[in-house]
Design a protein around this motif. Structure first.
Motif, short mmCIF file in Angstrom:
data_model
loop_
_atom_site.label_atom_id
_atom_site.label_comp_id
_atom_site.label_asym_id
_atom_site.label_seq_id
_atom_site.Cartn_x
_atom_site.Cartn_y
_atom_site.Cartn_z
N THR A 98 0.92 -1.26 -0.04
CA THR A 98 -0.08 0.17 -0.04
C THR A 98 1.03 1.53 -0.05
O THR A 98 1.93 1.12 0.61
CB THR A 98 -0.78 -0.05 1.34
N PHE A 99 0.18 2.43 -0.45
CA PHE A 99 1.22 3.55 -0.59
C PHE A 99 0.42 4.88 -0.86
O PHE A 99 -0.90 4.49 -0.89
CB PHE A 99 2.25 3.61 -1.75
N ILE A 100 0.95 5.87 -0.84
CA ILE A 100 0.18 7.28 -0.89
C ILE A 100 0.96 8.01 -1.97
O ILE A 100 2.14 8.20 -1.98
CB ILE A 100 0.38 8.19 0.49
N PHE A 101 0.09 8.47 -2.86
CA PHE A 101 0.66 9.38 -3.75
C PHE A 101 0.01 10.99 -3.58
O PHE A 101 -1.05 11.24 -3.02
CB PHE A 101 0.64 9.06 -5.30
N LYS A 102 0.73 11.89 -4.10
CA LYS A 102 0.52 13.24 -3.68
C LYS A 102 0.22 14.08 -4.85
O LYS A 102 0.91 14.02 -5.88
CB LYS A 102 1.69 13.86 -3.01
N ILE A 103 -0.91 14.86 -4.92
CA ILE A 103 -1.38 15.71 -5.89
C ILE A 103 -1.19 17.05 -5.55
O ILE A 103 -1.44 17.51 -4.46
CB ILE A 103 -3.03 15.53 -6.20
N GLN A 104 -0.31 17.74 -6.33
CA GLN A 104 0.24 18.93 -5.92
C GLN A 104 0.29 20.00 -7.01
O GLN A 104 0.88 21.18 -6.46
CB GLN A 104 1.78 18.81 -5.17
N ARG A 105 -0.18 19.97 -7.87
CA ARG A 105 0.18 21.11 -8.80
C ARG A 105 -0.88 21.03 -9.97
O ARG A 105 -1.54 20.19 -10.20
CB ARG A 105 1.45 21.25 -9.63
N ILE A 106 -1.23 22.38 -10.61
CA ILE A 106 -2.25 22.25 -11.64
C ILE A 106 -1.13 22.42 -13.00
O ILE A 106 -0.20 23.28 -13.05
CB ILE A 106 -3.01 23.60 -11.68
N GLY A 107 -1.79 22.02 -14.11
CA GLY A 107 -1.15 21.78 -15.26
C GLY A 107 -2.05 21.85 -16.57
O GLY A 107 -3.24 21.78 -16.25
N PHE A 108 -1.50 21.83 -17.73
CA PHE A 108 -2.15 21.83 -19.01
C PHE A 108 -1.61 21.07 -20.00
O PHE A 108 -0.39 21.41 -20.18
CB PHE A 108 -2.70 23.22 -19.23
N PHE A 109 -2.38 20.73 -21.02
CA PHE A 109 -1.77 20.40 -22.27
C PHE A 109 -2.42 21.43 -23.19
O PHE A 109 -3.43 21.80 -23.15
CB PHE A 109 -2.29 19.06 -22.76
N GLU A 110 -1.34 21.73 -24.14
CA GLU A 110 -1.82 22.91 -25.04
C GLU A 110 -1.43 22.45 -26.51
O GLU A 110 -0.77 21.36 -26.72
CB GLU A 110 -1.10 24.06 -24.85
N ASN A 111 -1.91 23.20 -27.53
CA ASN A 111 -1.56 22.97 -28.90
C ASN A 111 -1.76 24.27 -29.72
O ASN A 111 -2.86 24.87 -29.61
CB ASN A 111 -2.80 21.84 -29.62
N ASN A 112 -0.52 24.63 -30.38
CA ASN A 112 -0.38 25.90 -30.86
C ASN A 112 -0.84 27.14 -29.90
O ASN A 112 -1.65 27.98 -30.47
CB ASN A 112 -1.45 26.00 -32.27
N ASN A 113 -0.29 26.92 -28.49
CA ASN A 113 -0.76 27.95 -27.61
C ASN A 113 -2.17 28.20 -27.33
O ASN A 113 -2.50 29.06 -26.79
CB ASN A 113 -0.08 29.53 -28.09
N VAL A 114 -2.77 27.02 -27.78
CA VAL A 114 -4.52 27.02 -27.11
C VAL A 114 -4.49 25.79 -26.12
O VAL A 114 -3.92 24.75 -26.35
CB VAL A 114 -5.16 26.66 -28.34
N PRO A 115 -4.96 26.06 -24.97
CA PRO A 115 -5.33 25.04 -23.77
C PRO A 115 -6.29 24.19 -24.49
O PRO A 115 -7.24 24.27 -24.80
CB PRO A 115 -5.64 25.83 -22.72
#
Length: 203
Positions: free
Chosen positions: A85-102
């Protein structure tokens, strides 16, 4: 706990769209709900993830016969018996983009060797059972929304957001069906594979 028998054949053997994922928790559900409200106020429009559907996807299986999914659950259960068993940590906001469009907004997960190890163990079983999945680097993330509209200076706005770290305890994985509808997909957990051994039949 119900131990799934390998020779137990489902009565209905139609194909279902399915995936393997880790269930999260109520704290993350609330965190995503609060984050989505902030994003809406900033002017983002998207097909937002429903809080109750939040999960960490490991593999998308595509359309598979129910009997094959049942067999896969049993084999994964054998492989993962005794996995820590283990724990993972969620810690940041990110994005995928294409041609500077999120395109997609997501929450990133801190690098965790145990999580990667779990992914690799499940991948071995999938390959042995000759199920095709998309090959590529494992980039664990939790989808927040698929963008349909966005404000000016969207990147600066996203960078201004903070997300307080959330910990998720993991002692099992799930195999889910995904039914596409006009509004949003509907998920149903079919099997729970517990690290202590055994497979729970959910539906």
């Amino acid at each position: 706990m119900i131990q799934l028998k390998e020779d137990k054949e489902p009565i209905n053997d139609s194909k279902v769209r399915s995936f393997i994922a880790i269930e999260t928790n109520k704290e993350l559900e609330k965190g995503i709900s609060d984050l989505i409200e902030k994003l809406k106020r900033m002017g983002f429009k998207a097909n937002w993830t429903q809080a109750k559907n939040v999960h960490l996807t490991l593999f998308f299986l595509g359309d598979q016969k129910i009997s094959k999914i049942a067999h896969l659950a049993y084999k994964i259960g054998e492989r993962l018996t005794g996995f820590p068993t283990f724990i993972f940590k969620i810690q940041r906001i990110g994005f995928f983009e294409n041609n500077n469009v999120p395109r997609v907004l997501w929450l990133g997960i801190k690098d965790d060797p145990t999580l990667v190890g779990l992914y690799e163990e499940v991948k071995k079983v999938i390959k042995i059972n000759e199920i095709d999945t998309k090959e590529g680097d494992f980039v664990p993330h939790i989808t927040v929304g698929r963008i349909k509209g966005y404000p000016n200076h969207w990147q600066e706005l996203l960078n201004s957001l903070d997300f307080e770290e959330i910990k998720v305890f993991v002692n099992s994985i799930g195999i889910y069906s995904s039914t596409l509808t006009k509004k949003r997909p509907i998920y149903n957990k079919l099997y729970t594979v517990d690290f202590e051994g055994g497979v729970i039949i959910n539906g």
